[in-house]
Design a protein around this motif. Sequence first.
Motif, PDB file in Angstrom:
ATOM      1  N   ALA A 313      18.382  20.732  54.726  1.00  0.00           N
ATOM      2  CA  ALA A 313      17.047  20.774  55.334  1.00  0.00           C
ATOM      3  C   ALA A 313      16.223  19.608  54.849  1.00  0.00           C
ATOM      4  O   ALA A 313      16.431  19.055  53.770  1.00  0.00           O
ATOM      5  CB  ALA A 313      16.369  22.102  55.014  1.00  0.00           C
ATOM      6  N   GLY A 314      15.283  19.238  55.674  1.00  0.00           N
ATOM      7  CA  GLY A 314      14.412  18.109  55.358  1.00  0.00           C
ATOM      8  C   GLY A 314      14.044  17.323  56.590  1.00  0.00           C
ATOM      9  O   GLY A 314      12.921  17.294  57.017  1.00  0.00           O
ATOM     10  N   LEU A 315      15.056  16.719  57.178  1.00  0.00           N
ATOM     11  CA  LEU A 315      16.467  16.664  56.776  1.00  0.00           C
ATOM     12  C   LEU A 315      16.646  15.725  55.585  1.00  0.00           C
ATOM     13  O   LEU A 315      15.909  14.732  55.473  1.00  0.00           O
ATOM     14  CB  LEU A 315      17.340  16.192  57.954  1.00  0.00           C
ATOM     15  N   THR A 316      17.606  16.040  54.733  1.00  0.00           N
ATOM     16  CA  THR A 316      17.880  15.211  53.563  1.00  0.00           C
ATOM     17  C   THR A 316      19.383  14.983  53.450  1.00  0.00           C
ATOM     18  O   THR A 316      20.178  15.770  53.966  1.00  0.00           O
ATOM     19  CB  THR A 316      17.422  15.916  52.276  1.00  0.00           C
ATOM     20  N   TRP A 317      19.749  13.916  52.775  1.00  0.00           N
ATOM     21  CA  TRP A 317      21.168  13.665  52.514  1.00  0.00           C
ATOM     22  C   TRP A 317      21.295  12.756  51.300  1.00  0.00           C
ATOM     23  O   TRP A 317      20.306  12.137  50.861  1.00  0.00           O
ATOM     24  CB  TRP A 317      21.852  13.023  53.736  1.00  0.00           C
ATOM     25  N   GLY A 318      22.487  12.682  50.761  1.00  0.00           N
ATOM     26  CA  GLY A 318      22.680  11.786  49.626  1.00  0.00           C
ATOM     27  C   GLY A 318      24.090  11.866  49.088  1.00  0.00           C
ATOM     28  O   GLY A 318      24.789  12.874  49.254  1.00  0.00           O
ATOM     29  N   ALA A 319      24.508  10.767  48.469  1.00  0.00           N
ATOM     30  CA  ALA A 319      25.842  10.696  47.865  1.00  0.00           C
ATOM     31  C   ALA A 319      25.749  10.018  46.507  1.00  0.00           C
ATOM     32  O   ALA A 319      24.984   9.060  46.329  1.00  0.00           O
ATOM     33  CB  ALA A 319      26.796   9.915  48.772  1.00  0.00           C
ATOM     34  N   ALA A 320      26.512  10.532  45.567  1.00  0.00           N
ATOM     35  CA  ALA A 320      26.608   9.907  44.237  1.00  0.00           C
ATOM     36  C   ALA A 320      28.082   9.674  43.949  1.00  0.00           C
ATOM     37  O   ALA A 320      28.907  10.592  44.066  1.00  0.00           O
ATOM     38  CB  ALA A 320      26.014  10.824  43.170  1.00  0.00           C
ATOM     39  N   ILE A 321      28.422   8.441  43.603  1.00  0.00           N
ATOM     40  CA  ILE A 321      29.802   8.114  43.229  1.00  0.00           C
ATOM     41  C   ILE A 321      29.898   8.217  41.711  1.00  0.00           C
ATOM     42  O   ILE A 321      29.039   7.685  40.988  1.00  0.00           O
ATOM     43  CB  ILE A 321      30.187   6.681  43.683  1.00  0.00           C
ATOM     44  N   VAL A 322      30.912   8.934  41.253  1.00  0.00           N
ATOM     45  CA  VAL A 322      31.053   9.206  39.822  1.00  0.00           C
ATOM     46  C   VAL A 322      32.448   8.821  39.361  1.00  0.00           C
ATOM     47  O   VAL A 322      33.439   9.186  40.004  1.00  0.00           O
ATOM     48  CB  VAL A 322      30.837  10.717  39.532  1.00  0.00           C
ATOM     49  N   ARG A 323      32.505   8.052  38.269  1.00  0.00           N
ATOM     50  CA  ARG A 323      33.801   7.854  37.630  1.00  0.00           C
ATOM     51  C   ARG A 323      33.944   8.947  36.572  1.00  0.00           C
ATOM     52  O   ARG A 323      33.088   9.097  35.698  1.00  0.00           O
ATOM     53  CB  ARG A 323      33.918   6.462  36.995  1.00  0.00           C
ATOM     54  N   TRP A 324      34.996   9.753  36.684  1.00  0.00           N
ATOM     55  CA  TRP A 324      35.190  10.895  35.784  1.00  0.00           C
ATOM     56  C   TRP A 324      35.638  10.383  34.415  1.00  0.00           C
ATOM     57  O   TRP A 324      36.644   9.668  34.318  1.00  0.00           O
ATOM     58  CB  TRP A 324      36.231  11.836  36.389  1.00  0.00           C
ATOM     59  N   THR A 325      34.886  10.720  33.370  1.00  0.00           N
ATOM     60  CA  THR A 325      35.192  10.160  32.050  1.00  0.00           C
ATOM     61  C   THR A 325      35.551  11.241  31.030  1.00  0.00           C
ATOM     62  O   THR A 325      35.914  10.915  29.896  1.00  0.00           O
ATOM     63  CB  THR A 325      33.976   9.368  31.514  1.00  0.00           C
ATOM     64  N   LYS A 326      35.424  12.490  31.433  1.00  0.00           N
ATOM     65  CA  LYS A 326      35.733  13.559  30.471  1.00  0.00           C
ATOM     66  C   LYS A 326      37.240  13.643  30.205  1.00  0.00           C
ATOM     67  O   LYS A 326      38.045  13.377  31.103  1.00  0.00           O
ATOM     68  CB  LYS A 326      35.269  14.923  31.018  1.00  0.00           C
ATOM     69  N   GLU A 327      37.552  14.057  28.987  1.00  0.00           N
ATOM     70  CA  GLU A 327      38.968  14.297  28.687  1.00  0.00           C
ATOM     71  C   GLU A 327      39.425  15.562  29.395  1.00  0.00           C
ATOM     72  O   GLU A 327      38.618  16.456  29.689  1.00  0.00           O
ATOM     73  CB  GLU A 327      39.152  14.447  27.176  1.00  0.00           C
ATOM     74  N   ASP A 328      40.736  15.679  29.621  1.00  0.00           N
ATOM     75  CA  ASP A 328      41.258  16.881  30.281  1.00  0.00           C
ATOM     76  C   ASP A 328      40.962  18.099  29.409  1.00  0.00           C
ATOM     77  O   ASP A 328      40.904  18.004  28.187  1.00  0.00           O
ATOM     78  CB  ASP A 328      42.776  16.769  30.466  1.00  0.00           C
ATOM     79  N   LEU A 329      40.795  19.243  30.062  1.00  0.00           N
ATOM     80  CA  LEU A 329      40.529  20.489  29.336  1.00  0.00           C
ATOM     81  C   LEU A 329      41.731  20.869  28.468  1.00  0.00           C
ATOM     82  O   LEU A 329      42.865  20.649  28.891  1.00  0.00           O
ATOM     83  CB  LEU A 329      40.269  21.622  30.325  1.00  0.00           C
TER      84      LEU A 329
END
Length: 329
Positions: A313-329
């Motif tokens: 709604a809004g209308l709104t939109w957005g994208a975030a590009i993320v490089r995953w840096t966490k170690e595996d669980l």
Amino acid sequence: MTHAAITGVGAFLPERIVTNDDLATMVETSDEWIRTRTGIRERRFVSEGETTSDLGAGAALAALADAGLEPSDIDLLVVGTSSPDMIMPSTACLVQAKIGLTCPAFDVMAACTSFIYAIHTATTAIESGRARRVLVIGADALTRLVDFSDRRTCVLFGDGAGAFVLEASEGPGVLGIDLGSDGSRPEVLQVAAGGATMPASIQTVEDGLHFLSMNGQEVFKFAVRTIPATTKKALAASDLSIDDLTWLIPHQANQRILDTVADRLKLPHERVFSNIELLGNTSAASIPLAVNDLYTSGNLRQGDVLALVGFGAGLTWGAAIVRWTKEDL
Ligand code: COA
């Protein structure tokens, strides 16, 4: 330059499961219609007395534990929601009290895009040096705003919350972000009454104006146009292309939207994450809940590139590009 990296992920779901067959006892619908038109089989509903801030607090505590941090370590709390516990104070303040934070806390309201807007706020605060550890929550209990005599909307939504801890780091983390809004067509998806334009009155209640109303086909067209466009812009801002993506993680609104987007981006369907079958549309919570599912099921590897993409709604939109840096669980 200081970057923002995800160091904690958490989720919280209400216990009550509502199946399509359950809904078919309330409105004229069927499991077959809902599954074929939306991909949804079941969703979670808050119970009486359970609120958006309860869900948000649960997700926040899980994200803090995952990051190995205490509430006192956090210096900013941003909650994305469009089903706040009340108009004021903010849901963020209510979450803050529930989990014992002492930092500034505020809400971001961009409907189902709220989590991406909140990530933008958190990333900006960290990159500028104004904050080092930010807790970001996407929490919604939209089933409290839905008309359970309107089969066009009541079958779509579920409740839940997800949260990230973002911390200052030397490497990214969050890469490019694209945000957008177009306020020229608020009627496409809105809750008309209860604000300053139409304060609550017997008339607004009788007219059902406190419920969420939606033009489903317009939202569908908007979503399948917007998700590819905002994803490409955020990738370009990150100096990356579609081929670099490990996972596209769109807001979970409808499986047919996800399939159409995969085709338009020429992405194999198995790289477009979906958990809509079990959760429905959880609004601001859907993206962090999706990331939590991938993370806890061991499907994220260090170095993976994720596109988190919202619309609403809004209308709104957005994208975030993320490089995953966490170690595996
Ligand atoms: N069960 C059975 N029939 C239903 C129904 C339900 N739950 N909801 C609608 N119908 C009926 C309609 O009344 C209509 O009947 P009619 O032809 O006799 O008038 C028929 O199904 C088709 O309705 P339509 O609205 O054209 O369906 P659709 O294929 O567009 O699917 C949505 C409806 C809502 C599933 C689809 O438009 C959609 O997913 N839109 C995006 C919504 C969204 O993502 N919202 C959140 C954004 S954050």
